[in-house]
Write a protein that holds these residues in place. Structure first.
Motif, mmCIF file in Angstrom:
data_model
loop_
_atom_site.group_PDB
_atom_site.id
_atom_site.type_symbol
_atom_site.label_atom_id
_atom_site.label_comp_id
_atom_site.label_asym_id
_atom_site.label_seq_id
_atom_site.Cartn_x
_atom_site.Cartn_y
_atom_site.Cartn_z
ATOM 1 N N PHE A 108 -5.657 9.016 -1.088
ATOM 2 C CA PHE A 108 -7.057 9.110 -1.494
ATOM 3 C C PHE A 108 -7.630 7.690 -1.967
ATOM 4 N N LEU A 109 -6.694 7.398 -2.754
ATOM 5 C CA LEU A 109 -7.248 5.520 -3.137
ATOM 6 C C LEU A 109 -7.193 4.872 -2.059
ATOM 7 N N GLN A 110 -6.214 4.911 -1.088
ATOM 8 C CA GLN A 110 -6.228 3.997 -0.018
ATOM 9 C C GLN A 110 -7.542 4.044 0.952
ATOM 10 N N ARG A 111 -8.034 5.409 0.988
ATOM 11 C CA ARG A 111 -9.227 5.795 1.775
ATOM 12 C C ARG A 111 -10.443 4.887 1.144
ATOM 13 N N LEU A 112 -10.374 4.871 -0.231
ATOM 14 C CA LEU A 112 -11.571 3.873 -0.965
ATOM 15 C C LEU A 112 -11.073 2.676 -0.982
ATOM 16 N N ASP A 113 -10.175 2.146 -0.351
ATOM 17 C CA ASP A 113 -9.643 0.822 -0.666
ATOM 18 C C ASP A 113 -9.654 0.252 -2.161
ATOM 19 N N LEU A 114 -8.819 1.227 -2.951
ATOM 20 C CA LEU A 114 -8.649 0.899 -4.263
ATOM 21 C C LEU A 114 -6.917 0.581 -4.515
ATOM 22 N N ASP A 115 -6.819 0.148 -5.668
ATOM 23 C CA ASP A 115 -5.391 0.171 -6.094
ATOM 24 C C ASP A 115 -5.188 1.188 -7.398
ATOM 25 N N VAL A 116 -4.141 1.482 -7.634
ATOM 26 C CA VAL A 116 -3.889 2.492 -8.823
ATOM 27 C C VAL A 116 -4.303 2.191 -10.120
ATOM 28 N N ASP A 117 -4.728 0.878 -10.392
ATOM 29 C CA ASP A 117 -5.241 0.486 -11.614
ATOM 30 C C ASP A 117 -6.686 0.751 -11.737
ATOM 31 N N ALA A 118 -7.630 1.336 -10.586
ATOM 32 C CA ALA A 118 -9.027 1.285 -10.322
ATOM 33 C C ALA A 118 -9.466 2.476 -11.512
ATOM 34 N N MET A 130 0.779 -1.215 -0.165
ATOM 35 C CA MET A 130 -0.152 -0.182 0.026
ATOM 36 C C MET A 130 0.856 1.402 -0.005
ATOM 37 N N ASN A 131 2.147 1.296 0.194
ATOM 38 C CA ASN A 131 3.169 2.252 0.247
ATOM 39 C C ASN A 131 2.966 3.174 -0.931
ATOM 40 N N ASN A 132 2.751 2.649 -1.953
ATOM 41 C CA ASN A 132 2.797 3.382 -3.303
ATOM 42 C C ASN A 132 1.370 3.875 -3.723
ATOM 43 N N ILE A 133 0.522 3.529 -3.117
ATOM 44 C CA ILE A 133 -0.804 3.920 -3.436
ATOM 45 C C ILE A 133 -1.297 5.376 -2.649
ATOM 46 N N LEU A 183 -1.501 16.032 -8.658
ATOM 47 C CA LEU A 183 -0.313 15.858 -9.758
ATOM 48 C C LEU A 183 0.113 14.478 -10.005
ATOM 49 N N GLY A 184 -0.462 13.463 -9.165
ATOM 50 C CA GLY A 184 0.035 12.193 -9.572
ATOM 51 C C GLY A 184 1.172 11.545 -8.741
ATOM 52 N N ARG A 185 2.111 10.812 -9.429
ATOM 53 C CA ARG A 185 3.408 10.229 -8.603
ATOM 54 C C ARG A 185 4.270 11.452 -7.998
ATOM 55 N N ILE A 186 4.679 12.442 -9.042
ATOM 56 C CA ILE A 186 5.614 13.413 -8.583
ATOM 57 C C ILE A 186 4.793 14.368 -7.296
#
Length: 344
Positions: free
Chosen positions: A7-17, A1-4, A216-219
């Protein structure tokens, strides 16, 4: 989960959602909240949901924009008529932020024609943002060249010239410009970056609204972690913080440190790079660590001996007599040697 992102963790989602999965997750979490009595939880969930949608829509937009740019570039190369050179998006465009209008894929020829103005508009926004950013870089570098230790007010004045430019009224241009600043800070420390980190966080309100960075995504996520670590850094005790500052200031100096400085500060630098992995590469040149470690390996072992610590070790091996302190042992040895030579 460290790279997610959070805001996606709060929804229990992965980056591919995809967007549909985000909406379903929001509906699921919403059922667990009583909006009348848990207004704060509802607001927090809503903010994470909107940030996730913006993040996903922007990712899709950038993918379509890149495809359109590639298609346009191929078409221009086949044309014999010379045309103006358009700045090409760099690798960080995949992480640019803001909710751009998302092109709708369609097999209709009329719809396909309507996408072309969007691609042209995207390239124009990139060109304007890049022009502003290059002008900022020139002013920033000139300021650093004339002032090795600029204050926040000086760097803010340099940044404000770009922020108040007319083209910044276009919110897309502004968001792209912000992404350029983020990329600059993450591309490796240069003199003045430690001040720019603070000024940009205030001027762009990244510290007030953290979702602006996360969109802004990853950066943006990486720099947001750096700001979080900076807050933790200033929660240390005064003595620890002062020692870290001393080490950081000396570490920025490219000249070889004295052996005493190296022995004292290298362990501090190694520790803070371990504890603050996002912040430190922004405010110091982390690659310099290898140079310091090489210099440390060249120090002869006898130079590492601390006389006081040696006396303490000797004292620890002696019988525990209350009056037998390290300095008394040294004094007794001196008297014995002196008596020996005078008695000859």
């Amino acid at each position: 989960m460290n790279n997610i992102p959070p805001f996606l963790q709060r929804l229990d989602l992965d980056v591919d959602a995809d967007e549909r999965a985000i909406k379903r997750a929001y509906a699921r979490e919403l059922k667990l909240i009583d909006q009348t009595t848990e207004a704060a939880r509802f607001q927090e969930l809503r903010e994470n949901y909107e940030t996730a949608l913006s993040w996903k829509r922007h990712s899709l937009y950038e993918a379509n924009a890149d495809a359109a740019s590639t298609s346009t570039s191929t078409s221009n190369s086949a044309d014999a008529t010379p045309s103006a050179v358009t700045a090409q998006p760099s690798a960080i465009e995949a992480d640019l932020s803001t909710v751009f209008p998302q092109p709708v894929a369609s097999n209709d020829a009329n719809d396909a024609e309507r996408v072309e103005p969007e691609a042209s508009s995207t390239n124009e926004n990139l060109r304007l943002a890049d022009a502003l950013f290059f002008e900022f870089q020139e002013r920033f570098q000139l300021t650093i060249a004339t002032n090795k230790t600029p204050g926040e007010a000086t760097i803010k004045a340099v940044l404000d010239q770009s922020i108040h430019a007319a083209d910044m009224d276009n919110f897309i241009v502004r968001e792209i410009f912000e992404a350029r600043i983020v990329d600059l800070l993450l591309s490796g420390w240069r003199p003045g970056h430690e001040v720019l980190l603070v000024v940009a966080g205030t001027s762009f309100q990244w510290l007030v609204d953290r979702s602006r960075l996360q969109r802004l995504g990853r950066i943006g996520y990486i720099l947001d972690q750096a700001y979080t670590e900076r807050e933790i850094f200033f929660q240390q005790s005064d003595a620890t913080r002062d020692l870290c500052r001393k080490a950081i200031t000396r570490f920025r100096n490219p000249q070889r440190p004295k052996i005493s400085e190296l022995l004292e500060l290298l362990p501090v630098i190694e520790k803070i790079l371990e504890v603050y992995p996002y912040l430190m590469p922004v405010i110091i040149d982390s690659h310099q660590l290898q140079v310091w470690q090489r210099w440390d390996s060249e120090i002869p072992s006898w130079r590492r001996i601390n006389p006081q610590s040696w006396l303490i070790k000797v004292n620890n091996k002696l019988p525990k007599i209350s009056w037998l302190t390290p300095w008394r042992v040294a004094w007794l040895l001196f008297i014995v040697i002196k008596v020996y030579f005078f008695s000859r």
